[in-house]
Scaffold this motif. Sequence first.
Motif, PDB file in Angstrom:
ATOM      1  N   CYS B  74      25.479  43.179  44.346  1.00 47.02           N
ATOM      2  CA  CYS B  74      25.791  44.185  42.986  1.00 47.02           C
ATOM      3  C   CYS B  74      25.795  45.528  43.314  1.00 47.02           C
ATOM      4  O   CYS B  74      25.320  46.294  43.972  1.00 47.02           O
ATOM      5  CB  CYS B  74      24.471  44.049  41.951  1.00 47.02           C
ATOM      6  SG  CYS B  74      24.716  44.595  40.394  1.00 47.02           S
ATOM      7  N   TRP B  91      32.243  43.523  43.133  1.00 49.05           N
ATOM      8  CA  TRP B  91      31.412  42.672  42.927  1.00 49.05           C
ATOM      9  C   TRP B  91      31.000  42.426  41.140  1.00 49.05           C
ATOM     10  O   TRP B  91      30.739  43.155  40.611  1.00 49.05           O
ATOM     11  CB  TRP B  91      30.100  42.993  43.563  1.00 49.05           C
ATOM     12  CG  TRP B  91      28.826  42.170  43.651  1.00 49.05           C
ATOM     13  CD1 TRP B  91      28.607  41.025  44.725  1.00 49.05           C
ATOM     14  CD2 TRP B  91      27.877  41.457  42.809  1.00 49.05           C
ATOM     15  NE1 TRP B  91      27.748  40.256  44.449  1.00 49.05           N
ATOM     16  CE2 TRP B  91      27.295  40.553  43.047  1.00 49.05           C
ATOM     17  CE3 TRP B  91      27.711  42.063  41.407  1.00 49.05           C
ATOM     18  CZ2 TRP B  91      26.050  39.950  42.412  1.00 49.05           C
ATOM     19  CZ3 TRP B  91      26.511  41.438  40.652  1.00 49.05           C
ATOM     20  CH2 TRP B  91      25.849  40.474  41.340  1.00 49.05           C
ATOM     21  N   LEU B  92      31.375  41.162  40.930  1.00 48.61           N
ATOM     22  CA  LEU B  92      31.127  40.769  39.459  1.00 48.61           C
ATOM     23  C   LEU B  92      29.778  39.730  39.443  1.00 48.61           C
ATOM     24  O   LEU B  92      29.212  40.050  38.574  1.00 48.61           O
ATOM     25  CB  LEU B  92      32.390  40.048  38.914  1.00 48.61           C
ATOM     26  CG  LEU B  92      33.455  40.965  38.689  1.00 48.61           C
ATOM     27  CD1 LEU B  92      34.467  40.198  38.028  1.00 48.61           C
ATOM     28  CD2 LEU B  92      33.285  42.276  37.980  1.00 48.61           C
ATOM     29  N   GLY B  93      29.563  39.061  40.370  1.00 49.55           N
ATOM     30  CA  GLY B  93      28.542  38.260  40.459  1.00 49.55           C
ATOM     31  C   GLY B  93      28.451  37.525  41.857  1.00 49.55           C
ATOM     32  O   GLY B  93      29.244  37.741  42.967  1.00 49.55           O
ATOM     33  N   ALA B 151      24.359  52.774  28.952  1.00 47.57           N
ATOM     34  CA  ALA B 151      23.058  52.857  29.300  1.00 47.57           C
ATOM     35  C   ALA B 151      22.597  52.762  30.740  1.00 47.57           C
ATOM     36  O   ALA B 151      21.366  53.016  31.103  1.00 47.57           O
ATOM     37  CB  ALA B 151      22.291  51.933  28.492  1.00 47.57           C
ATOM     38  N   LEU B 152      23.633  52.806  31.367  1.00 49.04           N
ATOM     39  CA  LEU B 152      23.324  52.616  32.967  1.00 49.04           C
ATOM     40  C   LEU B 152      22.691  54.115  33.557  1.00 49.04           C
ATOM     41  O   LEU B 152      22.988  54.959  33.072  1.00 49.04           O
ATOM     42  CB  LEU B 152      24.356  52.346  33.961  1.00 49.04           C
ATOM     43  CG  LEU B 152      25.048  50.993  34.110  1.00 49.04           C
ATOM     44  CD1 LEU B 152      25.960  51.076  35.098  1.00 49.04           C
ATOM     45  CD2 LEU B 152      23.862  50.183  34.738  1.00 49.04           C
ATOM     46  N   LEU B 165      29.875  48.918  39.132  1.00 50.50           N
ATOM     47  CA  LEU B 165      28.885  48.050  37.996  1.00 50.50           C
ATOM     48  C   LEU B 165      29.475  47.599  36.828  1.00 50.50           C
ATOM     49  O   LEU B 165      30.227  47.997  36.133  1.00 50.50           O
ATOM     50  CB  LEU B 165      27.576  48.679  37.836  1.00 50.50           C
ATOM     51  CG  LEU B 165      26.661  49.063  39.147  1.00 50.50           C
ATOM     52  CD1 LEU B 165      25.754  50.273  38.369  1.00 50.50           C
ATOM     53  CD2 LEU B 165      26.137  48.041  39.662  1.00 50.50           C
ATOM     54  N   GLY B 166      29.378  46.295  36.572  1.00 53.68           N
ATOM     55  CA  GLY B 166      29.680  45.743  34.956  1.00 53.68           C
ATOM     56  C   GLY B 166      28.584  46.358  34.171  1.00 53.68           C
ATOM     57  O   GLY B 166      27.364  46.323  34.427  1.00 53.68           O
ATOM     58  N   THR B 167      29.059  46.932  32.919  1.00 56.44           N
ATOM     59  CA  THR B 167      28.205  47.463  32.230  1.00 56.44           C
ATOM     60  C   THR B 167      28.739  47.510  30.778  1.00 56.44           C
ATOM     61  O   THR B 167      30.002  47.033  30.467  1.00 56.44           O
ATOM     62  CB  THR B 167      27.639  49.021  32.810  1.00 56.44           C
ATOM     63  OG1 THR B 167      26.755  49.603  31.652  1.00 56.44           O
ATOM     64  CG2 THR B 167      29.111  49.821  32.766  1.00 56.44           C
ATOM     65  N   GLU B 168      28.269  48.317  29.958  1.00 55.38           N
ATOM     66  CA  GLU B 168      28.951  48.539  28.494  1.00 55.38           C
ATOM     67  C   GLU B 168      28.969  50.019  28.259  1.00 55.38           C
ATOM     68  O   GLU B 168      28.310  50.754  28.382  1.00 55.38           O
ATOM     69  CB  GLU B 168      27.992  47.812  27.410  1.00 55.38           C
ATOM     70  CG  GLU B 168      27.951  46.296  27.391  1.00 55.38           C
ATOM     71  CD  GLU B 168      27.207  45.779  26.383  1.00 55.38           C
ATOM     72  OE1 GLU B 168      26.291  46.426  25.803  1.00 55.38           O
ATOM     73  OE2 GLU B 168      27.004  44.657  26.198  1.00 55.38           O
ATOM     74  N   PRO B 173      32.020  45.634  26.899  1.00 57.06           N
ATOM     75  CA  PRO B 173      31.823  45.296  28.372  1.00 57.06           C
ATOM     76  C   PRO B 173      33.061  46.003  29.287  1.00 57.06           C
ATOM     77  O   PRO B 173      33.970  45.761  28.603  1.00 57.06           O
ATOM     78  CB  PRO B 173      31.735  43.796  28.411  1.00 57.06           C
ATOM     79  CG  PRO B 173      31.718  43.462  27.077  1.00 57.06           C
ATOM     80  CD  PRO B 173      32.461  44.538  26.149  1.00 57.06           C
TER      81      PRO B 173
END
Lengths: 114, 213
Positions: B74, B91-93, B151-152, B165-168, B173
């Motif tokens: 990640c 990287w998503l997963g 919020a990261l 990073l995947g985040t909101e 998203p």
Amino acid sequence: MLLFSCPNCGPRDETEFHYGGQAHVPYPKDTDAMTDKEWAEFLFYRDNTRGDFAERWVHSTGCRQWFNMLRDTVSYEVKAVYPMGSTSPTPGGQSPAGQFPASTVQTQQKGAQS
Amino acid sequence: MAETAEMANARLQGLRRSPAVHLWEKFEQESVAGSLGVTLREIPFLTMVGVRVDPASETGARIAEVVGGLPERCGEVGGPLAEGEATGTLWLGPEEFLVVGPAHGKGPDLLGRLLEALAGDAGQVVDLSANRTTFELAGHSALAVLEKSCALDLHPRAFTVGTALGTEIGSIPVVLWKLEAERFRIFPRASFADFVGRWLLDGMREFASVEVR
């Protein structure tokens, strides 16, 4: 806001996750032999534990992977995060398989959702 | 004369509209210069390819060769694919990656090469270029704008250059990629581009006014 530790991504906001219900509910082995009552109980009946509860979560905004979590339903304390397919870290290992006769309980396979 | 595939493609390229094209003028007007500066722009039509493959498999190794290495965990970014424009594999997963390449027609045939590397084995290579658009937020106040609604932990100690990073952002998203200390790429899905664009503009607005001391 709670912080959950995703096994892949690390600590993230709880809003990034979705709940998957009680963990370790085994899929019945011989579904044809089950009565409607047993089937309905498999589908819909879940424990409503006060205290430590093993449940499934998915990190839907992040890595989209499922994992198991042991959470205290009173204090919301996260006691353990462990991969799908492994046994519950609660005393006694595998949690509530008692709903079904042992003969109908499928052996858990590694990697399978449990 | 019959229309060839290239001609049809060229005609279609001309008809494309990027999801936030109606905001470009606003982006330019409301970008802020100076010591509190922050700029926002959309980079349209970047090639994006969704890859699902087990990185430990032989297929994964072939795909890694095409993209210059798959990210292992990640936040990591593989690549780059080419020099110049920022490209790479996000990287998503554990088995899911987003390959971001140069705009269509400006680089080698990324999709074709990845499909060739997959060779019909277990896995997936899908053209997702139209799925997301790309915003670039840059400037001294870029971090402050992001911190309002993401919020990261974006502190440079935790979120280092070259991390994605995947985040909101504003509960949408997105994938957030830090290219430089003060330059970020934001990948929202196309249907959220208008919202995220306006949301970021709103976050930038305070830096355009004189600081109150």
